[in-house]
Design a protein around this motif. Sequence first.
Motif, mmCIF file in Angstrom:
data_model
loop_
_atom_site.group_PDB
_atom_site.id
_atom_site.type_symbol
_atom_site.label_atom_id
_atom_site.label_comp_id
_atom_site.label_asym_id
_atom_site.label_seq_id
_atom_site.Cartn_x
_atom_site.Cartn_y
_atom_site.Cartn_z
ATOM 1 N N LEU A 28 -11.185 -23.689 68.360
ATOM 2 C CA LEU A 28 -10.074 -25.230 67.358
ATOM 3 C C LEU A 28 -10.481 -25.847 66.187
ATOM 4 O O LEU A 28 -10.339 -25.959 65.037
ATOM 5 N N ARG A 29 -12.249 -26.403 66.175
ATOM 6 C CA ARG A 29 -12.454 -26.694 65.280
ATOM 7 C C ARG A 29 -12.838 -26.067 64.056
ATOM 8 O O ARG A 29 -12.935 -26.087 63.046
ATOM 9 N N HIS A 30 -13.374 -24.702 64.048
ATOM 10 C CA HIS A 30 -13.601 -23.852 62.665
ATOM 11 C C HIS A 30 -12.280 -23.240 62.370
ATOM 12 O O HIS A 30 -12.358 -24.148 61.016
ATOM 13 N N THR A 31 -10.991 -23.819 63.025
ATOM 14 C CA THR A 31 -9.308 -23.075 62.103
ATOM 15 C C THR A 31 -9.404 -24.609 61.653
ATOM 16 O O THR A 31 -9.173 -24.629 60.353
ATOM 17 N N VAL A 32 -9.258 -25.855 62.143
ATOM 18 C CA VAL A 32 -9.376 -26.972 61.848
ATOM 19 C C VAL A 32 -9.974 -27.315 59.947
ATOM 20 O O VAL A 32 -9.293 -27.660 59.369
ATOM 21 N N GLU A 33 -11.036 -27.133 60.646
ATOM 22 C CA GLU A 33 -11.897 -27.148 59.099
ATOM 23 C C GLU A 33 -12.168 -26.451 58.267
ATOM 24 O O GLU A 33 -11.463 -26.750 56.731
ATOM 25 N N GLN A 34 -11.749 -25.297 58.034
ATOM 26 C CA GLN A 34 -11.099 -23.957 57.381
ATOM 27 C C GLN A 34 -9.625 -24.831 56.296
ATOM 28 O O GLN A 34 -9.699 -24.634 55.116
ATOM 29 N N GLN A 35 -9.205 -25.045 57.117
ATOM 30 C CA GLN A 35 -7.725 -25.185 56.465
ATOM 31 C C GLN A 35 -7.992 -26.822 56.008
ATOM 32 O O GLN A 35 -7.413 -26.958 54.725
ATOM 33 N N LEU A 36 -8.561 -27.900 56.208
ATOM 34 C CA LEU A 36 -8.947 -28.296 55.556
ATOM 35 C C LEU A 36 -9.741 -28.469 54.155
ATOM 36 O O LEU A 36 -9.251 -28.974 53.321
ATOM 37 N N ARG A 37 -10.369 -27.481 54.156
ATOM 38 C CA ARG A 37 -11.058 -27.243 53.166
ATOM 39 C C ARG A 37 -10.653 -27.121 52.106
ATOM 40 O O ARG A 37 -10.576 -26.923 50.854
ATOM 41 N N ASP A 38 -9.534 -25.465 52.632
ATOM 42 C CA ASP A 38 -8.855 -25.322 51.984
ATOM 43 C C ASP A 38 -7.710 -26.054 51.261
ATOM 44 O O ASP A 38 -7.224 -25.767 50.541
ATOM 45 N N ALA A 39 -6.912 -26.823 52.293
ATOM 46 C CA ALA A 39 -5.697 -27.786 51.861
ATOM 47 C C ALA A 39 -6.341 -28.954 50.458
ATOM 48 O O ALA A 39 -5.517 -29.132 49.888
ATOM 49 N N SER A 40 -7.140 -29.771 50.864
ATOM 50 C CA SER A 40 -8.270 -30.806 49.953
ATOM 51 C C SER A 40 -9.582 -31.060 50.092
ATOM 52 O O SER A 40 -10.291 -31.978 49.739
ATOM 53 N N ASP A 41 -10.495 -29.427 50.551
ATOM 54 C CA ASP A 41 -11.825 -30.057 50.152
ATOM 55 C C ASP A 41 -12.270 -31.240 51.129
ATOM 56 O O ASP A 41 -13.506 -31.826 50.754
ATOM 57 N N LEU A 42 -11.634 -31.271 51.725
ATOM 58 C CA LEU A 42 -11.838 -32.680 52.716
ATOM 59 C C LEU A 42 -13.039 -31.435 54.426
ATOM 60 O O LEU A 42 -13.057 -30.358 54.722
ATOM 61 N N SER A 43 -14.211 -32.564 54.660
ATOM 62 C CA SER A 43 -14.852 -31.946 55.684
ATOM 63 C C SER A 43 -14.106 -32.302 57.223
ATOM 64 O O SER A 43 -13.084 -33.081 56.760
ATOM 65 N N TYR A 44 -14.293 -32.243 58.201
ATOM 66 C CA TYR A 44 -14.026 -32.706 59.013
ATOM 67 C C TYR A 44 -14.039 -34.113 59.269
ATOM 68 O O TYR A 44 -12.949 -34.763 59.856
ATOM 69 N N VAL A 45 -15.145 -34.186 59.061
ATOM 70 C CA VAL A 45 -15.298 -35.927 59.697
ATOM 71 C C VAL A 45 -15.138 -36.524 58.169
ATOM 72 O O VAL A 45 -14.481 -37.987 58.704
ATOM 73 N N GLN A 46 -14.937 -36.159 57.349
ATOM 74 C CA GLN A 46 -14.517 -36.894 56.476
ATOM 75 C C GLN A 46 -12.427 -36.826 56.562
ATOM 76 O O GLN A 46 -11.978 -38.387 56.457
ATOM 77 N N PHE A 47 -12.127 -36.364 57.108
ATOM 78 C CA PHE A 47 -10.518 -36.136 57.517
ATOM 79 C C PHE A 47 -10.621 -36.855 58.893
ATOM 80 O O PHE A 47 -9.925 -37.737 58.797
ATOM 81 N N GLN A 48 -11.897 -36.919 59.652
ATOM 82 C CA GLN A 48 -11.122 -38.066 60.556
ATOM 83 C C GLN A 48 -11.871 -39.449 60.007
ATOM 84 O O GLN A 48 -10.813 -40.062 60.757
#
Length: 177
Positions: A28-48
């Motif tokens: 889940l984290r791998h796919t979420v991280e990819q989606q965040l990078r593609d949508a806004s160039d945010l890291s997982y932690v930055q999104f959190q």
Amino acid sequence: MHQPADPGPLSPDELGAYFALIEVGSLLRHTVEQQLRDASDLSYVQFQLLATLGDAADGSLRMTDLADGVVYSRSGLTYQVGLLEQAGLVTRRPSTEDERSVVVSVTDAGREVLATVFPGHVAVLRQLLLEPLSSDDVAGLARVLGTVRDHMRAVPPRSAKPRRRRAVSGDTLPPQG
């Protein structure tokens, strides 16, 4: 946290549950991280961080409360908040209640990034995590994970534990926040 001297081996069900949780979290984290990078160039932690601030009543939290909420080290949090601040997504200011504390607030630009990211984020969660589950399964998963989370939060994460500073003479001062 109290641990027995010899807890013994895990049962096959316990081991299976643990490995499934680890694998589900990683996938889940791998796919979420990819989606965040593609949508806004945010890291997982930055999104959190942005999502946690966006969910706060006034969009603001003390740095220590933010670190506890996302279970992140204070130094790592300071670095990530600095990057978000440079991007104009958050602001930092001294707390009005405690001059030792810093308050972080999400900006309008930060809220816009969240609004851009959330549709894709929700789609990933629905597709990977929720789609194979019935509504009863989702309720049960929420209950079980909530119970485990609450149990784990009974012992504050390291990021939330008070720090002790050393005085010049070697004496310790009260915890700093």
